[in-house]
Design an enzyme around this catalytic site. Structure first.
Site, mmCIF file in Angstrom:
data_model
loop_
_atom_site.group_PDB
_atom_site.id
_atom_site.type_symbol
_atom_site.label_atom_id
_atom_site.label_comp_id
_atom_site.label_asym_id
_atom_site.label_seq_id
_atom_site.Cartn_x
_atom_site.Cartn_y
_atom_site.Cartn_z
ATOM 1 N N HIS A 256 63.388 76.685 67.726
ATOM 2 C CA HIS A 256 64.651 75.921 67.750
ATOM 3 C C HIS A 256 64.914 75.317 69.124
ATOM 4 C CE1 HIS A 256 66.205 79.135 64.693
ATOM 5 N NE2 HIS A 256 65.153 78.485 64.272
ATOM 6 N N HIS B 273 70.729 90.451 58.813
ATOM 7 C CA HIS B 273 70.985 89.077 59.281
ATOM 8 C C HIS B 273 70.251 88.098 58.362
ATOM 9 C CE1 HIS B 273 71.356 85.636 61.815
ATOM 10 N NE2 HIS B 273 70.367 85.867 62.650
ATOM 11 N N GLU C 64 69.430 84.841 58.919
ATOM 12 C CA GLU C 64 68.554 83.772 59.421
ATOM 13 C C GLU C 64 67.137 84.018 58.928
ATOM 14 O OE1 GLU C 64 68.940 82.758 63.587
ATOM 15 O OE2 GLU C 64 67.894 80.866 63.240
ATOM 16 N N ASP D 71 64.124 83.891 59.823
ATOM 17 C CA ASP D 71 63.055 84.663 60.461
ATOM 18 C C ASP D 71 63.141 86.139 60.058
ATOM 19 O OD1 ASP D 71 65.444 84.421 61.931
ATOM 20 O OD2 ASP D 71 64.495 84.864 63.844
ATOM 21 N N HIS E 172 73.828 87.336 65.679
ATOM 22 C CA HIS E 172 73.808 85.977 66.159
ATOM 23 C C HIS E 172 74.517 84.994 65.223
ATOM 24 C CE1 HIS E 172 70.726 82.422 66.091
ATOM 25 N NE2 HIS E 172 71.636 82.117 66.957
ATOM 26 N N ASP F 205 69.145 90.656 65.932
ATOM 27 C CA ASP F 205 68.758 89.793 67.063
ATOM 28 C C ASP F 205 69.128 90.391 68.427
ATOM 29 O OD1 ASP F 205 67.531 87.647 65.776
ATOM 30 O OD2 ASP F 205 69.402 86.567 65.481
ATOM 31 N N TYR G 178 66.079 85.357 76.485
ATOM 32 C CA TYR G 178 66.571 85.449 75.108
ATOM 33 C C TYR G 178 68.109 85.464 75.116
ATOM 34 C CZ TYR G 178 66.874 87.347 70.350
ATOM 35 O OH TYR G 178 67.167 87.545 69.025
ATOM 36 N N HIS H 134 63.230 91.317 67.283
ATOM 37 C CA HIS H 134 62.236 90.543 68.039
ATOM 38 C C HIS H 134 61.798 91.363 69.250
ATOM 39 C CE1 HIS H 134 63.073 86.768 65.883
ATOM 40 N NE2 HIS H 134 64.361 86.948 66.102
HETATM 41 FE FE1 FEO Z 1 69.249 84.743 64.347
HETATM 42 FE FE2 FEO Z 1 66.075 86.112 64.861
HETATM 43 O O1 FEO Z 1 67.486 85.186 63.975
#
Ligand code: FEO
Length: 398
Positions: free
Chosen positions: A25, A79, A81, A83, A146, A165, A192, A225
């Site tokens: 992104h 979450h 999102e 990913d 996030h 996240d 990050y 992550h």
């Molecule tokens: Fe907000 Fe790793 O996604």
């Protein structure tokens, strides 16, 4: 590339490493990233989060190394999102669409919107618990960390926080724990934070206070992550406290682009003036430094100085890119100024000043404009701008 990591009795990391991703992104991920997912075995087997859809087969292979995926009884989605949720449809198809998915209220709405599917959702919020045999899962909503749907899952007796996240890093490597990698992971965590969580710093502060109030015993933090904080989770909590307070020090970031080296030479003079006052400076050419590295440097800098030539009555496109990016991340506590060369119209400095004001930065000087090529006096004016910024910053910090 398959890898399963045991992180506690009956608790496994079954996610995937994305070695190749270099742009997340608009954030440069020079060392790839990971999409972590966690399998918790017990009287019922629980999967916490999934991975990006393109890695779904790898996730399933990792799970198969521990149990048949059909033996997963419950999915927790911290979450939405993609990913972390992208493999949910394929997973549910395999394990059974009626199996429960625990998520926040917004998580349910967002998962339905993403996948056009009505799974067997169980909505949970802060303080709710899911008891399965000897294990207790507790939930903490973390809105905007996030996304509005974000939440943490906490394994109570084990003291393991699955933090989605938060506390993550875009880092993919051969090391998986903080004690293995050491402090070299901190710059990844800082980048990050600066690029993902910075706009939500007040919420991070509130969350840290809530964690304190709840008296959570945190033995391990497992983000979605990067590496797992098992040796000293307090290190990343303390770093988040510092970053989210947005404390700055005597440091300036000079961002610039140039057509014929005029603005570049002004930038060097500005930087020289700043350094002459014993204030640290980073000189960052927007065509050499990635926007995500620039904003990482801005995180703890007390001053931002921006230079652009005037191009077609506007600012340079790459400077505009970086300014748009910085604006969205809403850094606080900065003083600022602008400079730039021009040929005949010279709007750039005025435009930059307007953008800096919109970002909530305190403009400390009208800025320096130079027609065509800076001469000795122009470079002195640029140097003096740097001196003025440095002095203002030192006054502010004293
Ligand atoms: Fe907000 Fe790793 O996604």
């Amino acid at each position: 590339m398959y890898k399963v990591i045991k992180i506690d009795d009956g608790v496994y990391s079954v996610g995937c490493r994305d070695w190749d991703i270099r742009d997340f992104h608009g954030y440069s991920t020079y060392e790839g990233t990971t999409y972590n997912a966690f399998l918790v075995l017990g009287e019922k087997n629980v999967l916490i989060d999934t991975v990006k859809e393109t890695f779904s087969d790898e996730l399933l292979t990792n799970i198969r190394r521990i149990i048949d995926p059909k033996k997963i009884d419950i999915v927790i989605s911290n979450h939405t999102e993609m990913d972390h949720s992208g493999s949910i449809p394929k997973l549910m198809h395999i394990i059974g669409k009626d199996k429960p998915i625990y998520c926040s209220k917004m998580g349910k709405k967002n998962l339905k919107n993403h996948f056009n599917s009505d799974f067997n959702f169980h909505i949970v919020g802060t303080g709710d618990e899911l008891k399965i045999g000897k294990r207790t899962f507790s939930f903490i909503e973390t809105k905007m960390l996030h996304w509005p749907d974000s939440m943490f899952t906490y394994l109570v007796d084990e003291g393991i926080l699955f933090s989605s996240d938060a506390f993550g890093q875009h880092y993919s490597g051969d090391l998986f724990f903080d004690d293995e990698i050491g402090d070299q992971i901190i710059p990844h965590a800082k980048k990050y934070y600066a690029n993902i969580l910075l706009p939500f710093s007040s919420k991070v502060q509130a969350l840290l206070k809530d964690i304190d109030k709840l008296g959570l015993k945190i033995n391990m933090i497992c983000p979605d992550h990067g590496i797992i904080w098992r040796d000293d989770p307090s290190k990343i909590i303390k770093a988040y406290d510092k970053w989210s307070k947005q404390d700055v020090y005597a440091k300036a970031v000079v961002i610039f682009d140039s057509m014929w080296e005029s603005t570049a030479n002004m930038a060097k003079a500005v930087a020289g003036g700043i350094e002459s006052e014993a204030v640290n400076v980073r000189l960052m050419n927007t065509r050499k430094w990635h926007r995500s590295d620039i904003v990482t440097e801005i995180l703890d800098a007390g001053a931002v100085v921006v230079g652009s030539p005037t191009l077609n009555n506007g600012i340079f496109p790459v400077v505009a890119d970086v300014m748009t990016y910085i604006k969205g991340l809403r850094p606080q506590n900065k003083i600022a100024a602008a400079f730039g060369s021009y040929g005949w119209s010279g709007e750039a400095v005025k435009i930059l000043n307007g953008m800096l004001v919109e970002m909530g930065m305190e403009i400390v000087d009208d800025g320096v404009k130079v027609q065509y090529v800076p001469d000795k006096d122009d470079l002195k004016r640029s140097f003096d701008l740097g001196v003025k910024i440095a002095k203002k910053l030192k006054d502010k910090l004293s």
